[in-house]
Design a protein around this motif. Structure first.
Motif, PDB file in Angstrom:
ATOM      1  N   ASP A 134       0.914  -1.293   0.006  1.00 62.29           N
ATOM      2  CA  ASP A 134      -0.146  -0.119   0.229  1.00 62.29           C
ATOM      3  C   ASP A 134       1.036   1.319   0.046  1.00 62.29           C
ATOM      4  OD1 ASP A 134      -2.875   0.972   0.376  1.00 62.29           O
ATOM      5  OD2 ASP A 134      -1.442   2.182   2.070  1.00 62.29           O
ATOM      6  N   ALA A 135       0.790   2.122  -0.927  1.00 64.86           N
ATOM      7  CA  ALA A 135       1.486   3.382  -1.075  1.00 64.86           C
ATOM      8  C   ALA A 135       1.751   4.230   0.203  1.00 64.86           C
ATOM      9  CB  ALA A 135       1.038   4.216  -2.211  1.00 64.86           C
ATOM     10  N   VAL A 136       0.289   4.481   0.826  1.00 60.35           N
ATOM     11  CA  VAL A 136       0.335   5.306   1.932  1.00 60.35           C
ATOM     12  C   VAL A 136       1.044   4.481   3.103  1.00 60.35           C
ATOM     13  CG1 VAL A 136      -1.120   6.349   3.953  1.00 60.35           C
ATOM     14  CG2 VAL A 136      -1.694   6.277   1.372  1.00 60.35           C
ATOM     15  N   ARG A 185      -5.216   9.233  -1.986  1.00 66.27           N
ATOM     16  CA  ARG A 185      -4.946   9.063  -0.701  1.00 66.27           C
ATOM     17  C   ARG A 185      -3.551   9.438  -0.251  1.00 66.27           C
ATOM     18  NH1 ARG A 185      -4.379   4.193   1.434  1.00 66.27           N
ATOM     19  NH2 ARG A 185      -4.374   2.928  -0.564  1.00 66.27           N
ATOM     20  N   LEU A 186      -2.563   9.194  -1.048  1.00 71.03           N
ATOM     21  CA  LEU A 186      -1.122   9.746  -0.710  1.00 71.03           C
ATOM     22  C   LEU A 186      -1.207  11.295  -0.696  1.00 71.03           C
ATOM     23  CD1 LEU A 186       1.878   8.865   0.099  1.00 71.03           C
ATOM     24  CD2 LEU A 186       2.019   8.769  -2.538  1.00 71.03           C
ATOM     25  N   ARG A 187      -1.756  11.901  -1.738  1.00 68.66           N
ATOM     26  CA  ARG A 187      -1.932  13.193  -1.771  1.00 68.66           C
ATOM     27  C   ARG A 187      -2.315  13.887  -0.514  1.00 68.66           C
ATOM     28  NH1 ARG A 187      -2.025  16.402  -6.491  1.00 68.66           N
ATOM     29  NH2 ARG A 187      -3.008  14.711  -7.548  1.00 68.66           N
ATOM     30  N   ALA A 236      -0.346  16.195   2.449  1.00 65.50           N
ATOM     31  CA  ALA A 236      -0.720  17.518   2.787  1.00 65.50           C
ATOM     32  C   ALA A 236      -1.240  17.630   4.159  1.00 65.50           C
ATOM     33  CB  ALA A 236      -2.302  17.795   1.922  1.00 65.50           C
ATOM     34  N   ALA A 237      -1.457  16.706   4.919  1.00 67.77           N
ATOM     35  CA  ALA A 237      -1.894  16.627   6.514  1.00 67.77           C
ATOM     36  C   ALA A 237      -0.405  16.648   6.976  1.00 67.77           C
ATOM     37  CB  ALA A 237      -2.349  15.140   6.735  1.00 67.77           C
ATOM     38  N   ASP A 238       0.596  16.140   6.453  1.00 65.40           N
ATOM     39  CA  ASP A 238       1.961  16.274   6.914  1.00 65.40           C
ATOM     40  C   ASP A 238       2.690  17.619   6.709  1.00 65.40           C
ATOM     41  OD1 ASP A 238       1.619  13.905   8.218  1.00 65.40           O
ATOM     42  OD2 ASP A 238       2.666  12.798   6.911  1.00 65.40           O
TER      43      ASP A 238
END
Length: 485
Positions: free
Chosen positions: A261-263, A303-305, A309-311
């Motif tokens: 999973d990428a995330v 999901r990764l974007r 952004a959250a970080d």
């Protein structure tokens, strides 16, 4: 076989100092010419010098022992011995030099961190030359019949560890396309294949991005979970990220052949970076979502974007194969690196070649006293041991002079403060000395020297038969009681 070497252990030893000469002028019609013994020459130093043309420690992969030239002995007629030549060893920028314990070969303390071209550090100081008897004349002692021995140089092991001096580093799981990216962005041509750990050594490339200028990017071999604990040669790779101003975190949107999973990959690598060095978690980072041209990756990309952004990290979707998104990635990274460089230049102090030498001298002059029990005390420290080892113990005048030097150094007060009393034994190297309190030694009172002389109250030689060849600096550093000489 790979020719990239980023860590090496070498044994270094400066040149021994030459002995001073005991001599008297004897000529016709000059029956009492006085002392004329010359000084011994100083041994050469082993010096490390930062060379920007080097990119590896390959020169120290097979040769591990390095010796500088010794100084020659002094002679009569005030002829001083010649100093030994320094031995200069070139190392790449970003080399960390560490002192090793001779028995366990573990790190003891950092000697230097060489980051500027031309920066130097002495790692094998040469022994000082002994003084000839011309230095020991006083109004009372007109014909001193003694001189100093030359100082043996200290031999020790050090570790050289190179950390790449790149502006940005490509990090991520194995086979996420880091090598393909650096090949697309620069002229670097790393090995590229479809299996994990194709890249086994870091690769450097220069990225040029129009008006934004250029920057150096490092392709660091893939990391895995547990890399911060050394798994998958994690420590071998992570050291090269420490100096980079910007982290380019590459994530494979397809999950690779393992279907990851990428995330989760993104979170795993960030966790390993923080576990290895907490300051890496605060390092500026851009998230590079690679293989965005592959079908079925849109959901993972979004999901990764959102996670990036959250970080608070910039996000770029690219394809190393088609080149999609590469130009915008290069321009943004070049601009970020330019700003980070400007900030770093404001924070950095100007190059001072003497800073490492000052630290070495401070360590050299430190005096340590340890209680061995039973009324026996051990005194250690390079400077004070140097005085002992240069003394001719068969010569009573030389021993009396050493007592005077102890008296002026203040070692008696340090011993008394530590709990030493009259009658206790003071051990320095292989010699046992009787501590006899604060009796003054005035015989050499008129001596003028370049270095402060020694003082420990009066210490009488108790055992001249002990082996004087104990390892230089062998004493334990239990309690620091002195400062500089």
């Amino acid at each position: 076989m790979s020719q990239f070497t980023d860590i090496s252990r070498i044994n270094v030893k400066g040149g021994d100092g030459g002995a001073g000469c005991t001599s008297f002028r004897r000529e016709a019609f000059v029956p009492k010419g006085g002392p004329d013994g010359g000084d011994g020459g100083r041994g050469g130093n082993v010096v490390l010098e930062c060379d920007p043309q080097l990119s590896s420690l390959i020169d120290y992969r097979f040769k591990h022992h390095f010796r500088a030239e010794r100084g020659t002995h002094g002679q009569g007629a005030r002829k001083h011995g010649r100093d030994g030549e320094d031995l200069v060893l070139k190392v790449p920028c970003g080399t960390v030099v560490t002192e090793l314990d001779p028995e366990t070969m573990t790190s003891r303390y950092q000697i230097a961190d060489l980051t500027h071209p031309g920066e130097r550090v002495i790692v094998g100081p040469g022994g000082t030359g002994g003084k000839g008897n011309i230095h020991f004349v006083t109004s009372v002692r007109r014909a001193p019949a003694f001189s100093e021995k030359g100082e043996p140089a200290f031999e020790h092991w050090i570790e050289l560890e190179m950390k790449l001096m790149a502006d940005a580093a490509l990090v991520g799981m194995p086979s996420v396309g880091k090598s393909s990216l650096i090949a697309r962005m620069s002229a670097a041509r790393p090995k590229i294949a479809d299996y994990p750990f194709t890249t086994l050594v870091p690769n450097l490339g220069v990225v040029r991005s129009g008006q934004a200028g250029s920057f150096v990017v490092a392709d660091v071999p893939g990391l895995i979970e547990g890399a911060s604990e050394g798994k998958g040669l994690g420590h071998e790779f992570l050291r090269h990220i420490e100096r980079t101003a910007l982290i380019m975190h590459v994530v494979d949107l397809t999950g690779g052949y393992e279907g990851r999973d990428a995330v989760e990959d993104y979170k795993t690598i960030n966790h390993e970076l923080e576990a290895y060095a907490p300051e890496l978690a605060e390092r500026p980072q851009v998230v590079v979502a690679n293989k965005c041209d592959m079908p079925g990756t849109s959901e993972a990309l979004e999901r990764l974007r959102q996670c990036a952004a959250a970080d608070g990290h910039a996000f770029f979707a690219v394809s190393a194969v088609t080149g999609a998104g590469i130009d915008s990635l290069e321009a943004a990274c070049a601009e970020m690196v330019s700003k980070l460089r400007a900030e770093r230049e404001l924070d950095e102090e100007p190059l001072r070649n003497d800073v490492w030498e000052q630290r070495r001298i401070r360590r050299d002059n430190a005096i340590s006293i340890s209680n061995l029990g039973g009324g026996v005390w051990r005194v250690s420290g390079a400077a004070i041991e140097r005085m002992v080892i240069k003394t001719d113990w068969e010569n009573e005048e030389a021993v009396a002079y050493l007592q005077h030097r102890f008296d002026r150094l203040g070692l008696d007060k340090a011993l008394a403060k530590a709990g030493c009393v009259t009658g206790d034994t003071v051990r320095i190297l292989g010699y046992d000395l009787d501590y006899a309190g604060d009796d003054d030694v005035d015989e050499f009172a008129e001596l003028q020297e370049d270095e402060p002389v020694i003082t420990v109250g009066e210490i009488a030689l108790a055992n001249e038969d002990q082996d004087a060849q104990a390892p230089f600096g062998e004493a334990a550093q239990d309690e620091s009681v002195g400062e500089e000489e």
